[in-house]
Design an enzyme around this catalytic site. Sequence first.
Site, short mmCIF file in Angstrom:
data_model
loop_
_atom_site.label_atom_id
_atom_site.label_comp_id
_atom_site.label_asym_id
_atom_site.label_seq_id
_atom_site.Cartn_x
_atom_site.Cartn_y
_atom_site.Cartn_z
N LYS A 52 38.45 -42.02 35.03
CA LYS A 52 38.46 -40.37 35.00
C LYS A 52 37.02 -39.89 35.27
CE LYS A 52 42.57 -40.24 32.16
NZ LYS A 52 43.11 -39.91 30.74
N GLN A 96 41.63 -39.43 24.57
CA GLN A 96 42.47 -40.57 25.42
C GLN A 96 43.40 -41.11 24.03
OE1 GLN A 96 42.33 -41.32 28.52
NE2 GLN A 96 43.73 -42.87 28.15
N ASP A 119 45.00 -31.95 29.53
CA ASP A 119 46.30 -32.97 29.66
C ASP A 119 47.53 -32.35 29.61
OD1 ASP A 119 45.39 -35.75 29.40
OD2 ASP A 119 44.80 -35.89 27.61
N1 GUN Z 1 47.02 -42.40 27.51
C1 GUN Z 1 47.92 -42.75 28.41
N2 GUN Z 1 48.00 -41.74 29.57
C2 GUN Z 1 47.08 -40.73 28.73
C3 GUN Z 1 46.95 -39.44 29.73
O1 GUN Z 1 47.36 -38.88 30.38
N3 GUN Z 1 45.88 -38.66 28.62
C4 GUN Z 1 45.41 -39.20 27.41
N4 GUN Z 1 44.58 -38.35 26.79
N5 GUN Z 1 45.70 -40.35 27.20
C5 GUN Z 1 46.56 -40.98 27.60
#
Ligand code: GUN
Length: 294
Positions: A52, A96, A119
């Site tokens: 990211k 996350q 998100d």
């Molecule tokens: N863990 C797995 N996929 C995601 C996601 O799209 N966003 C976040 N914040 N955590 C995750």
Amino acid sequence: MQLIDGKAISAQIKQEIAQEVEKIVAAGGKRPHLAAILVGHDGGSESYVAHKVKACEQCGFKSSLLRFDEDITEDALIAEIEKLNNDNDVDGFIVQLPLPRHINEERVVEAVDYRKDVDGFHPINVGRLSIGLPCFVSATPAGIIELLRRYNIDTRGKHCVVLGRSNIVGKPIASLMMQKSNPGNSTVTVCHSATPNIKEICRTADIIIAAMGNPGFVTADMVKEGAVVIDVGTTRVPSAESKNGWKLTGDVCFDEVAPHCSYITPVPGGVGPMTIVSLMRNTLLAGKKAIFNF
Ligand code: GUN
């Protein structure tokens, strides 16, 4: 059979975003800023967050990574979220997941200001999605819709079978596929662990979206000739052939299913790269205040 190349499409979209960012900055506007909170050292989470941050660079965004120890208290984490909610320089941020077991994820998700919830996990965004209002759409479902759009796949009136009912993928993609929009306008069936006749239901599908996290679950006998198959699975399966000892494995037995499909996504290189790019798109929208203008 046509392979849906998520890697190529995501590279193209990142370029489009980067161009728009440079235009915004040249006109005196603000460079979008994404922050990410990472708790502990889970291998998968480390790798996702690193991707990211790299994608932010490619899009011309500012990014901030805030790391906390595994034993941070829930209250201390909420206080950090509050700081980001109140930081005018941060346009959007993510926490996350998964979080350590002593932290209540629902409380964390609800603590994020929904106007910065890139998100799309906050109940306000989820609720707005389900009634068709502007909102941040969670990244994986948004990425799937973008792939269907860019490949001009006809979804109207088609039978779309979603495998899995997670809050992050199954439920929102079912919602998007049934919405009166294009892509969308499908007749949607959601199958899950308590569905007794999944094979029969899948055989009636024009579009299968497999998001159960069960490697190789979808086999050739479940797929109608000419179906579109979208594989959301990303399970790390031990592998002696790869350097790191594991191999990313989808929910679809690709080799046997692919010959029966009109379109299919590979793993890796299908939905995965689109997920990160959708987060970038949400951050751009947050930076432009394009969804919530207050
Ligand atoms: N863990 C797995 N996929 C995601 C996601 O799209 N966003 C976040 N914040 N955590 C995750």
